[in-house]
Design a protein around this motif. Structure first.
Motif, mmCIF file in Angstrom:
data_model
loop_
_atom_site.group_PDB
_atom_site.id
_atom_site.type_symbol
_atom_site.label_atom_id
_atom_site.label_comp_id
_atom_site.label_asym_id
_atom_site.label_seq_id
_atom_site.Cartn_x
_atom_site.Cartn_y
_atom_site.Cartn_z
ATOM 1 N N GLN A 26 3.729 -5.008 -1.683
ATOM 2 C CA GLN A 26 2.824 -4.002 -1.417
ATOM 3 C C GLN A 26 1.465 -4.967 -1.606
ATOM 4 O O GLN A 26 0.540 -4.431 -0.814
ATOM 5 C CB GLN A 26 2.814 -2.954 -2.616
ATOM 6 N N LYS A 29 -0.385 -7.025 1.132
ATOM 7 C CA LYS A 29 -1.141 -6.283 2.226
ATOM 8 C C LYS A 29 -2.410 -6.317 1.760
ATOM 9 O O LYS A 29 -3.370 -6.285 2.736
ATOM 10 C CB LYS A 29 -0.996 -4.710 2.090
ATOM 11 N N LYS A 103 -8.827 -2.440 -3.399
ATOM 12 C CA LYS A 103 -7.729 -2.213 -2.135
ATOM 13 C C LYS A 103 -6.340 -2.296 -3.128
ATOM 14 O O LYS A 103 -5.561 -1.535 -2.643
ATOM 15 C CB LYS A 103 -8.041 -3.137 -1.436
ATOM 16 N N ALA A 107 -3.019 0.147 -3.379
ATOM 17 C CA ALA A 107 -1.770 -0.259 -3.179
ATOM 18 C C ALA A 107 -0.967 -0.073 -4.525
ATOM 19 O O ALA A 107 0.337 0.394 -4.311
ATOM 20 C CB ALA A 107 -1.748 -1.705 -2.585
#
Length: 141
Positions: A26, A29, A103, A107
């Motif tokens: 994850q 990303k 960000k 996630a």
């Protein structure tokens, strides 16, 4: 029976490795690894810190933290700032580090929500309470 057969150890180790692997998928990303995320998370929660403070919080050796911090610094996600003592190396998030934190947090939150989906709230609370209890016992021994 549960403890005599080493089942706790075995299941905990399997869970920990799988959890880290899936979390890294994850975090990829946003171009991070879990070890980098832990330092970014720490700095966001506690502000500018020394390597010793971070290594104590993460319960890892200082050279491990130093390598990860150097990688984050190369990527301009953290920066050194003057400390009280000239020998003290304090670090903090940069603006890019703050954006990356947001960000990555998204996630991680999505990952945790998916993982916990279907687990009743009272079981989630009990699990967190148990993990905290076990961590404290480990720190006392």
């Amino acid at each position: 029976m549960f403890l005599r057969n080493g089942l706790f150890f075995h299941h905990n180790l399997q869970f920990s490795r799988t959890f880290t692997k899936k979390l890294n998928e994850q975090l990829a990303k946003v171009d991070l690894f879990h070890s980098q995320w832990m330092i970014i998370y720490y700095l966001k929660q506690y502000g500018s810190s020394t390597m010793v403070e971070i290594s104590n919080y993460l319960d890892v050796e200082k050279p491990t933290v130093t390598r990860t911090v150097n990688r984050l610094e190369e990527r301009k996600l953290i920066e050194q700032i003057p400390g009280k003592d000239k020998r003290e190396r304090r670090i903090q998030l940069t603006d890019l580090g703050e954006k990356t934190y947001l960000k990555a947090r998204k996630a991680v939150e999505e990952f945790e929500l998916n993982l916990m989906d279907g687990l009743p709230e009272e079981d989630r609370i009990a699990m967190l309470r148990t993990l905290k209890f076990l961590k404290e016992k480990l720190q006392q021994s």
